[in-house]
Structures are given as C-alpha cells and as structure tokens.
Design an enzyme around this catalytic site. Structure first.
Site, PDB file in Angstrom:
ATOM      1  N   CYS A 223      -8.833   2.143   0.056  1.00  0.00           N
ATOM      2  CA  CYS A 223      -8.565   2.255   1.358  1.00  0.00           C
ATOM      3  C   CYS A 223      -7.630   3.182   1.770  1.00  0.00           C
ATOM      4  O   CYS A 223      -7.919   4.112   2.806  1.00  0.00           O
ATOM      5  CB  CYS A 223      -7.854   0.644   1.762  1.00  0.00           C
ATOM      6  SG  CYS A 223      -8.859  -0.573   1.672  1.00  0.00           S
TER       7      CYS A 223
HETATM    8  C1  UDX Z   1      -3.771  -1.377   1.251  1.00  0.00           C
HETATM    9  C2  UDX Z   1      -2.778  -1.950   2.289  1.00  0.00           C
HETATM   10  O1  UDX Z   1      -1.647  -2.401   1.794  1.00  0.00           O
HETATM   11  C3  UDX Z   1      -3.405  -3.090   3.095  1.00  0.00           C
HETATM   12  O2  UDX Z   1      -2.804  -3.396   4.189  1.00  0.00           O
HETATM   13  C4  UDX Z   1      -5.042  -2.426   3.476  1.00  0.00           C
HETATM   14  O3  UDX Z   1      -5.484  -3.510   4.501  1.00  0.00           O
HETATM   15  C5  UDX Z   1      -5.567  -2.052   2.647  1.00  0.00           C
HETATM   16  O4  UDX Z   1      -5.117  -1.006   1.788  1.00  0.00           O
HETATM   17  P1  UDX Z   1      -4.479  -2.183  -1.497  1.00  0.00           P
HETATM   18  O5  UDX Z   1      -4.910  -0.635  -1.374  1.00  0.00           O
HETATM   19  O6  UDX Z   1      -5.335  -3.249  -1.504  1.00  0.00           O
HETATM   20  O7  UDX Z   1      -4.029  -2.361   0.201  1.00  0.00           O
HETATM   21  O8  UDX Z   1      -3.186  -2.367  -2.307  1.00  0.00           O
HETATM   22  P2  UDX Z   1      -1.437  -2.124  -1.991  1.00  0.00           P
HETATM   23  O9  UDX Z   1      -0.863  -3.186  -2.797  1.00  0.00           O
HETATM   24  O10 UDX Z   1      -1.364  -1.663  -0.567  1.00  0.00           O
HETATM   25  O11 UDX Z   1      -1.492  -0.632  -2.981  1.00  0.00           O
HETATM   26  C6  UDX Z   1      -2.042   0.555  -2.579  1.00  0.00           C
HETATM   27  C7  UDX Z   1      -1.790   1.513  -3.825  1.00  0.00           C
HETATM   28  O12 UDX Z   1      -0.382   2.212  -3.397  1.00  0.00           O
HETATM   29  C8  UDX Z   1      -1.814   1.047  -5.083  1.00  0.00           C
HETATM   30  O13 UDX Z   1      -2.164   2.272  -5.843  1.00  0.00           O
HETATM   31  C9  UDX Z   1      -0.105   1.055  -5.263  1.00  0.00           C
HETATM   32  O14 UDX Z   1       0.188   1.066  -6.635  1.00  0.00           O
HETATM   33  C10 UDX Z   1       0.411   1.996  -4.607  1.00  0.00           C
HETATM   34  N1  UDX Z   1       1.676   1.869  -4.032  1.00  0.00           N
HETATM   35  C11 UDX Z   1       2.067   0.703  -3.206  1.00  0.00           C
HETATM   36  C12 UDX Z   1       2.495   2.844  -4.327  1.00  0.00           C
HETATM   37  O15 UDX Z   1       2.628   3.915  -5.327  1.00  0.00           O
HETATM   38  N2  UDX Z   1       4.068   2.714  -3.939  1.00  0.00           N
HETATM   39  C13 UDX Z   1       4.271   1.549  -2.947  1.00  0.00           C
HETATM   40  O16 UDX Z   1       5.362   1.530  -2.682  1.00  0.00           O
HETATM   41  C14 UDX Z   1       3.373   0.645  -2.858  1.00  0.00           C
END
Ligand code: UDX
Length: 421
Positions: A261
């Site tokens: 996403c």
């Molecule tokens: C994300 C959004 O959170 C969600 O609201 C939207 O609908 C879809 O995209 P998702 O991609 O499923 O959700 O996972 P998420 O938990 O958000 O993590 C996304 C990525 O960011 C992961 O690779 C995670 O490791 C990374 N991340 C997340 C970071 O590197 N740092 C952070 O602080 C949070």
C-alpha cells in the site's frame, strides 16, 4: 441489510466477515472458485488475526462466497474491494475496478429495487465519478443507482481489529439518501463518521497513506543523521512523539516501509499530481529516502566485514513486516538482490514467508530455523520484528563471526548494531 462485496483479498474478505458479524447478509464475489470454496468452508485463504473465527461463525449462515454476480441483484449495498496495483509508470491500475463495475452494472440491469455502489478500493481521487459511475450506469441501462466512496484504513494482518475499532469511518457521497444507506451499514461500530464528497473521501485515503509514508521516511532521515551523531534515534523520536501534535506512532526508524500500500499509493498520488499539472516535491523524496534504507544495510555490512564476495550472510525476516507471509515490496528483496550482486552466499529464514520469497529468489538457501541460518554465518541481517528474533543470543554463538545488523529495533544483545542506532 443485504450487502455484497466484490473481491476477496485482505480488504474484501475482512470487510465481508465484519459486516456479517454486524448482522448483515453478505455475498462475497470473487474470481477464484477454490478461494470461494475455502471461504464457505470457514477457511481464510490468508492470515488475518480473528478472521477465521468470523468465517466459521458466519459462513453458510449469513456469509456466502461465489464467483457469480447474480446475488448482488438483491443487495442494498455493493462494495467494490478489488485490487488497484501499481502500473509500470506508477499510476494505479484500475482495470479490475473497471471490470467489476461493468459486471455490477450487468447484474443490476433488470432489478426493481434501490442499490448503492460503494467503492472501498483505493482509487485515485475522481475515479468513482469518472470511471465507476458511468461504467455501472451504462451497463445497467438505468440511472437510479447511488454511488459512494468508503475507503478502508486496514493494516494487513490486523484488518478485523481495524475494521471493528476504527479511528474514523469516512463516507463520501453527493446525496443524502446514499450517505444514510452506507452509514446504516456501520450500525454497531463505535467511531466518528466523517461524511464528505466522493472525491474528497478518495483523497483522504491517499493523503493518509502518503502521510504515514512521510512519517516513516522522516524518522529514517532523522535516524540516518543520528547514526552519524552516535545518538539513538529511538530516544530522539520518543521525545519528539510526546508532542500531541505529532504522536509517537509511526516514527520507528529502520529499513523502511514495504507492503502493498504505502509505496503504491504514494506513487499513484505523485502521478495524479503530475497529471493535474502539479510538480510534487515532498512525496518523491519520501520514496527516495525509503528506497535508500535497505541499501544502507548492505553498506553498513561492508563497513563491518569488507568485501561480501563469498561471505555467508544470514537474512532473518523476509516479509514486509512481522506476522505476515506477504513479501510485496518487502525491504528484504532489495537487500538480498544487492548481497547476491556482491557475490555473497545468502541463507534466509522467516517463520511463514519462505514459500513466497522462494518464488522471487529460488536460488538462495532457505533454512528451517534461525539457528540453521546463523550456523557458520559471517554476518546476520535482521529485517522484520518477529518477537522470536529477539531471543537469539545463544544462536549467535554458532556464527563464524558475531556481526549482527538489525533493520528493526528488536535485539537486546550487546553485539548487535542498528541501521539507525
Ligand atoms: C498500511 C497502513 O497502516 C494502513 O492504514 C493502510 O490501510 C494500508 O497500509 P500495512 O501496509 O498493512 O498498512 O502495514 P503497516 O503496519 O502500516 O506497515 C507498513 C510498513 O511500514 C511495514 O513495512 C512496516 O515495517 C513499516 N513501518 C511501520 C516502519 O518502518 N516504521 C513505522 O513506524 C511503522
């Protein structure tokens, strides 16, 4: 209410199961007969916390899956939840949305009842008005169908929790009756409902994901600077996050964001802006920072052990985050590709994502557990925050040299070094 959901991916199936749990009768329409059979048998085709028990509770009672569009003729609400993957040029590929719209239109041609078509797929702002509405109405040969945009904010793996306990519900429509219909579907969910225009609702989704990506790249840029200062970025962001205007969430520095996403939606927003004659400055830099983080892991490794040619490198964590087998845009992909380009021997482990990564890198060695991966390794890179990775101190003893670099903050042992800490 009678509800149909087109698409049985992480968004569609979670939405269908949660609507069934609210008491609606739900028909799931998807292309794949095996998937429909699994759903009807109460077996989720992928991991989502809490989904299996919802399917077991409702499949066959008030949740039905199939490949045909006939059931939607009796539905009040029809949610389009099909995928909108990135096209090669970064624009959103809306072919599945178009196909679903035409099939929905076909199925509504002869009915004598009110229907509302709700776009839940993440689409470029303007798509419901410019693509979905005309496709449905032309195919249906009628113009008394309501349209709404109702974006989702589900994190993969936690979709049920995020559906049942959302920060907000966003409903975009241009007529009150449609707004009331879609609002009624969420009776039982305790959250503020924001009612707005259709295009604004679509834009709220894009802007939300682009901002989440921006927060992460900001934390990573601060992390890269703190690394040079010898300061722990997690201490810094803890102080920053105490400001209620900023909040402590989504400020975890490391190897960057992956998944289906954040990159996709930020790229699509950049393309949309350019198509509108804008030249976005900030958003491209958010993606550039993110692209650079995994390669910093490899550079840091080379600083530690010199040339990687012939070196045995253990990569722990292959999916885009912990608790999922989804490797889409995983940060591990560019790390493994770079290691192989530099002649390293890569051994990999992940609790559940090995089958998915084997499709991308069939040539590397996959191990049955961390200990096997670490045996005689010259170094280890930790890419996701599986809790079990934080208990590897004695397994590190089996390495040829205890060089451990983590791209996610989970280790406590003294020997580890962090990408940004
Ligand atoms: C994300 C959004 O959170 C969600 O609201 C939207 O609908 C879809 O995209 P998702 O991609 O499923 O959700 O996972 P998420 O938990 O958000 O993590 C996304 C990525 O960011 C992961 O690779 C995670 O490791 C990374 N991340 C997340 C970071 O590197 N740092 C952070 O602080 C949070």
């Amino acid at each position: 209410m009678n509800v149909s959901v087109i698409g049985a991916g992480h968004v569609g199936l979670v939405t269908a199961a949660c609507f069934a749990d609210l008491g609606h009768t739900v028909w799931v329409v998807n292309r794949n007969t095996e998937k429909a059979a699994a759903i009807n048998a109460g077996k989720p085709p992928f991991h989502e916390q809490g989904l299996e028990e919802l399917l077991i509770r409702h499949a066959g009672t008030n949740l039905f899956a199939g490949t045909g569009y006939d059931p939607i003729a009796q539905c009040d609400l029809i949610f389009i939840c099909v995928g909108t993957p990135s096209a090669k040029d970064g624009n959103a590929d809306l072919s599945l949305v178009k196909a679903a719209s035409l099939s929905v239109g076909d199925a509504l041609r002869e009915t004598e009842r009110d229907h509302v078509v709700v776009v839940k797929s993440t689409v470029p702002p303007g798509s419901t008005e410019r693509l979905v509405r005309p496709a449905v109405l032309e195919q249906a040969g009628r113009n008394d169908i309501g349209f709404a945009a109702n974006p989702e904010f589900l994190r993969e793996g936690y979709g049920v929790e995020d559906f049942q306990y959302p920060d907000r519900i966003v409903i975009g429509s241009n007529d009150q009756q449609t707004l009331n219909q879609v609002t009624a579907a969420y009776d039982g969910i305790n959250a503020p409902i924001l009612k707005t225009g259709i295009t604004a609702a679509e834009m709220i989704k894009y802007a939300s994901n682009a901002f989440l990506a921006t927060k992460i790249s900001f934390a990573n840029e601060m992390g890269n600077i703190c690394k040079q200062l010898g300061v722990d970025v997690y201490e810094v962001m803890q102080g920053v996050g105490m400001d209620h205007r900023i909040s402590p969430h989504f400020l975890n520095a490391g190897v960057g964001f992956g998944g289906p996403c954040l990159q996709k939606d930020t790229s699509a927003l950049i393309r949309l802006a350019e198509n509108l004659g804008e030249e976005p400055q900030l958003l491209p830099s958010v993606l550039e920072v993110n692209e650079g983080q995994p390669l910093r892991m490899v550079t840091l490794l080379e600083h530690r052990i010199g040339s990687l040619a012939g070196k045995r490198i253990a990569v722990l964590g292959l999916a885009f985050k912990a608790e999922t087998d989804d490797v889409r845009d995983s940060r591990a992909i560019s790390v493994i590709r770079s290691l192989l380009d530099k002649g390293a021997v890569v051994v990999a482990y992940d609790p559940i994502a090995i089958p998915a990564m084997r499709c991308i890198f069939p040539e590397i060695t996959y191990c049955t557990d961390e200990r096997e991966a670490l045996k005689e390794a010259d170094a280890c890179l930790i890419m996701t925050e599986w809790p079990q990775f934080s208990m590897l101190d004695d397994a590190f003893e089996g390495m040829r040299a205890q060089v451990v670099i983590e791209g996610r903050r989970i280790l406590t042992c003294g020997t580890r070094e962090g990408l940004c800490w």
